[in-house]
Write an enzyme that holds these catalytic residues in place. Structure first.
Site, PDB file in Angstrom:
ATOM      1  N   VAL A 142       0.804  -1.223   0.000  1.00 18.50           N
ATOM      2  CA  VAL A 142       0.000   0.000   0.000  1.00 18.50           C
ATOM      3  C   VAL A 142       0.840   1.278   0.000  1.00 18.50           C
ATOM      4  CG1 VAL A 142      -0.203   0.240   2.514  1.00 18.50           C
ATOM      5  CG2 VAL A 142      -2.071   1.031   1.030  1.00 18.50           C
ATOM      6  N   TYR A 143       2.110   1.191   0.365  1.00 15.25           N
ATOM      7  CA  TYR A 143       2.929   2.391   0.433  1.00 15.25           C
ATOM      8  C   TYR A 143       3.075   3.001  -0.959  1.00 15.25           C
ATOM      9  CZ  TYR A 143       4.390   0.706   5.079  1.00 15.25           C
ATOM     10  OH  TYR A 143       4.421   0.244   6.380  1.00 15.25           O
ATOM     11  N   SER A 144       2.479   4.177  -1.126  1.00 18.46           N
ATOM     12  CA  SER A 144       2.473   4.865  -2.421  1.00 18.46           C
ATOM     13  C   SER A 144       2.019   3.942  -3.546  1.00 18.46           C
ATOM     14  CB  SER A 144       3.853   5.463  -2.730  1.00 18.46           C
ATOM     15  OG  SER A 144       4.145   6.512  -1.835  1.00 18.46           O
ATOM     16  N   ALA A 145       0.973   3.146  -3.247  1.00 17.83           N
ATOM     17  CA  ALA A 145       0.330   2.275  -4.246  1.00 17.83           C
ATOM     18  C   ALA A 145       1.327   1.376  -4.969  1.00 17.83           C
ATOM     19  CB  ALA A 145      -0.443   3.129  -5.254  1.00 17.83           C
ATOM     20  N   LYS A 149       3.911  -6.421   3.215  1.00 19.18           N
ATOM     21  CA  LYS A 149       2.625  -6.625   3.883  1.00 19.18           C
ATOM     22  C   LYS A 149       1.487  -6.607   2.886  1.00 19.18           C
ATOM     23  CE  LYS A 149       4.510  -3.558   7.430  1.00 19.18           C
ATOM     24  NZ  LYS A 149       5.278  -2.705   6.498  1.00 19.18           N
TER      25      LYS A 149
END
Length: 350
Positions: A61-64, A90
């Protein structure tokens, strides 16, 4: 650098882990956290690796997905061999508009692993973590999905993040009874300004020999040295624009008041003292540090070499101690005569 085994495994990881949430274009909420491009990310990763860090943490999810892509490309650019690093990522968070583009269902986990492997340019993930507590998916479904990934070789170890103590215990019981892969670690928020983990979760981790990866060890920058009772909203600080994680501010100012003279005595930053305090806790396997600039990284790396005295640790423990909470205070009261001197009941016959 120092190393510890990850929970009850033979995998050795550095006690400082480079978190890569700052890497990528910084889209969505991540614009408050960082937008470190590939060139600067390469330098941060090289400096970390040269300092002995072998553990790198990211999330889909970090910066898609851009954080994963930046990390994977950095290893290629720097010619760092895959066998020499431990990669953790994750799955859980929303990755698209669809109903099943979020969560820890078997479908989302299987979709997530393929995307992460592609982003990271690797054929396996060393530590695959469920990023959040899914209130819909049965725990056994999550564990069976992860077990299949371990058996396939796409994942080596599994962990969870931000789970409650009771649910971790339930998962460990299911893994034991069903002969499924077992959570080896928990990634959780823990700092000298946020010690809630000590009530229920840390005793569980110690009893079950699970590793602890600490996220936000500086309480979202509150312990970095930029903040103080007199300067509560400094400019160009991440926390000034994104007040997270939740912290009792008055308690934090009291802690910083004690940290300041200790930092001065050691000629170092308050951040380094806060990290050294965490490293003194035996339950902590590794601290996930993040940086946007090399000078931040170097200061955090130096925490490994900072040895706080017993008196200093006692001062920090006392100012940050948790207020009593039931049933903890009752357990302490009723268990007081289980060790040490025993006052025998007067009416007891000899």
């Amino acid at each position: 650098m120092e190393y510890k085994t990850l929970g009850n495994t033979g995998l050795l990881v550095s006690r400082l882990c480079l978190g890569t949430m700052t890497m990528g274009p910084g889209t969505g909420i991540y614009e408050h956290i960082g937008n470190v491009g590939q060139t600067d990310a390469d330098q941060l990763i090289k400096s970390s690796f040269d300092a002995g860090i072998n553990f790198f943490d990211t999330a889909d999810v970090y910066s898609a997905g851009e954080s994963e892509r930046t990390l994977g490309q950095a290893f290629k650019n720097l010619n760092i061999a895959r066998k020499d690093v431990v990669i953790a990522t994750k799955v859980y968070s929303r990755m698209g508009p669809g109903r099943n583009d979020v969560g820890a269902s078997r479908k989302h986990i299987m979709d997530g692993i393929e995307a992460s492997l592609k982003n990271l340019q690797t054929d396996h993930i060393d530590l695959y973590q469920i990023h959040a507590n899914d209130i819909l998916t049965p725990t056994e479904e999550i564990l069976r999905s992860l077990d299949d990934l371990v058996r396939s070789g796409k994942v080596r170890y599994i962990g969870c993040s931000n789970w409650q103590a009771w649910k971790i215990a339930k998962a460990l019981g299911i893994s034991s009874s069903k002969n499924l892969a077992r959570f080896d670690s928990l990634q959780a928020y823990y700092s000298i300004a946020g010690r809630d983990l000590e009530r229920e979760i840390i005793p569980l981790l110690e009893e079950e020999k699970m590793g602890l990866m600490v996220w936000s060890p500086l309480a979202g920058g509150l312990l970095s040295g930029k903040f103080s009772r007199e300067n509560q909203n400094p400019e160009n600080s991440r926390r000034s624009g994104f007040d997270f994680p939740i912290v009792d501010k008055e308690r934090a100012w009291n802690i910083l008041d004690v940290i300041a003279p200790i930092a001065k005595a050691h000629n170092c930053s308050p951040a380094r003292v806060a990290l050294a305090w965490l490293l003194s806790k035996k339950v902590v396997t590794t601290i996930v540090i993040g940086a946007k600039r090399n000078e931040q990284l170097q200061d955090n790396l130096a925490a490994i070499d900072l040895q706080l005295s017993e008196a200093e640790i006692k001062q920090l423990d006392e100012v940050s101690t948790l207020p009593p909470e039931y049933p903890g205070w009752m357990i302490d009261t009723q268990g007081a005569d289980r060790l040490g001197e025993v006052n025998l009941w007067e009416g007891r016959s000899s």
